[in-house]
Design a protein around this motif. Structure first.
Motif, short mmCIF file in Angstrom:
data_model
loop_
_atom_site.label_atom_id
_atom_site.label_comp_id
_atom_site.label_asym_id
_atom_site.label_seq_id
_atom_site.Cartn_x
_atom_site.Cartn_y
_atom_site.Cartn_z
N THR A 155 52.45 38.17 36.80
CA THR A 155 52.41 36.72 36.58
C THR A 155 52.12 35.98 37.88
N ILE A 156 51.21 35.00 37.80
CA ILE A 156 50.92 34.12 38.93
C ILE A 156 50.91 32.68 38.43
N ASP A 157 50.95 31.74 39.36
CA ASP A 157 50.91 30.33 38.99
C ASP A 157 49.49 29.92 38.63
N ALA A 158 49.38 29.09 37.61
CA ALA A 158 48.10 28.46 37.31
C ALA A 158 47.78 27.47 38.43
N ALA A 159 46.48 27.33 38.75
CA ALA A 159 46.08 26.44 39.84
C ALA A 159 44.61 26.11 39.72
N GLU A 160 44.21 24.96 40.28
CA GLU A 160 42.81 24.55 40.23
C GLU A 160 41.93 25.41 41.13
N LYS A 161 42.44 25.79 42.30
CA LYS A 161 41.65 26.59 43.23
C LYS A 161 42.53 27.65 43.88
N VAL A 162 42.14 28.91 43.69
CA VAL A 162 42.85 30.04 44.29
C VAL A 162 41.82 30.92 44.98
N THR A 163 42.13 31.38 46.19
CA THR A 163 41.30 32.36 46.87
C THR A 163 42.01 33.71 46.86
N PHE A 164 41.33 34.70 46.31
CA PHE A 164 41.85 36.07 46.26
C PHE A 164 41.16 36.88 47.35
N ASN A 165 41.94 37.48 48.22
CA ASN A 165 41.41 38.33 49.29
C ASN A 165 41.64 39.80 48.94
N ALA A 210 36.16 38.55 49.20
CA ALA A 210 37.05 37.53 48.65
C ALA A 210 36.40 36.84 47.46
N LEU A 211 37.24 36.33 46.58
CA LEU A 211 36.83 35.43 45.50
C LEU A 211 37.43 34.08 45.82
N THR A 212 36.59 33.10 46.09
CA THR A 212 37.09 31.81 46.57
C THR A 212 37.04 30.74 45.49
N ASP A 213 37.99 29.81 45.60
CA ASP A 213 38.04 28.63 44.73
C ASP A 213 37.99 28.99 43.24
N VAL A 214 38.78 29.98 42.87
CA VAL A 214 38.84 30.41 41.47
C VAL A 214 39.85 29.54 40.72
N LYS A 215 39.44 29.00 39.60
CA LYS A 215 40.37 28.24 38.76
C LYS A 215 41.17 29.21 37.89
N ILE A 216 42.48 29.16 38.02
CA ILE A 216 43.38 30.00 37.23
C ILE A 216 44.05 29.10 36.19
#
Length: 230
Positions: free
Chosen positions: A172-182, A194-200
């Motif tokens: 589980t992670i928090d929903a967010a407008e912009k997430v960067t996954f490294n 990296a995946l940048t500025d991903v909307k969750i």
């Protein structure tokens, strides 16, 4: 975890089966057991491929590296899977895999073309809590070292030490407008991609996978992809 058919296609299939049951004069009629099957082309090759289930083509004509087929209805039980180059009838890999009824699965076509194989993962489609999403990480890069996945700004990695073909549970992670996954080298902690500025989005379920080859610079080069379980 067994699920209550969260994908629309399977609900439709079962509704049809139940409708036939109610109209049937044969009291022994039993609706077919159905599973959900998503197919992802993660083999680092420029070849277009076709995947067959019991000799029936399950993929689109342009099934190329990075393509994904969303959940299809598939009869449950032991099924024969084949993968072949598009336009040919020669199977590159044949494998018997089992689908349990009322479960969703992600079938990845993986590894270099000369070593091509399947990786079948059961999808836990339990709905996330309010304000949350759920995510899984899979390392599908044949020449990458063990990898970790981190959310930028978080003090600890979300998933660690996943070698080729290894995968995490859904977390589980928090929903967010912009997430960067490294995606990081597990040994050195260096960011590999990296995946940048991903909307969750709240209530959604995701898979992130490392893909491609570190040794190439063409369309099959090392990178990452994310998809939503629909």
């Amino acid at each position: 975890m067994k699920i209550s058919m969260p994908f629309k296609a399977i609900i439709a299939a079962l509704t049809l089966s139940l409708g036939l049951l109610s109209c049937s004069k044969n009291s022994d009629y039993t609706p077919a057991e159905i599973s959900g099957l998503s197919i992802i082309h993660a083999s680092p090759t420029t070849e277009k491929l076709n995947v067959y289930v019991d000799n029936a083509q399950a993929t689109i004509a342009e099934f190329s590296f990075g393509s994904k087929v969303d959940y299809l209805n598939a009869y449950s039980g032991s099924r024969k899977f084949d993968v072949a180059k598009a336009g040919t009838n020669t199977s590159l890999k044949t494998e018997q895999l089992t689908l349990e009824p009322q479960f969703g699965y992600s079938l990845f076509v993986i590894d270099k073309l000369e070593n091509i194989k399947f990786l079948l993962l059961k999808d836990d489609l339990t709905k996330p809590a309010a304000g949350k999403a759920r995510i899984r990480f899979v390392n599908l890069s044949p020449d990458a070292e063990a990898l970790s996945l981190a959310i930028e700004g978080k003090p600890t990695d979300l998933f660690t030490n996943k070698a080729f073909k290894e995968y995490s549970t859904f977390e589980t992670i928090d929903a967010a407008e912009k997430v960067t996954f490294n995606i990081k080298n597990n040994t050195t902690s260096a960011i590999e991609t990296a995946l940048t500025d991903v909307k969750i989005e709240e209530g959604k379920i995701y898979t992130i996978y490392a893909k491609g080859l570190k040794a190439t610079a063409d369309d099959t080069k090392f990178g990452a992809a994310i998809f939503t379980h629909k």
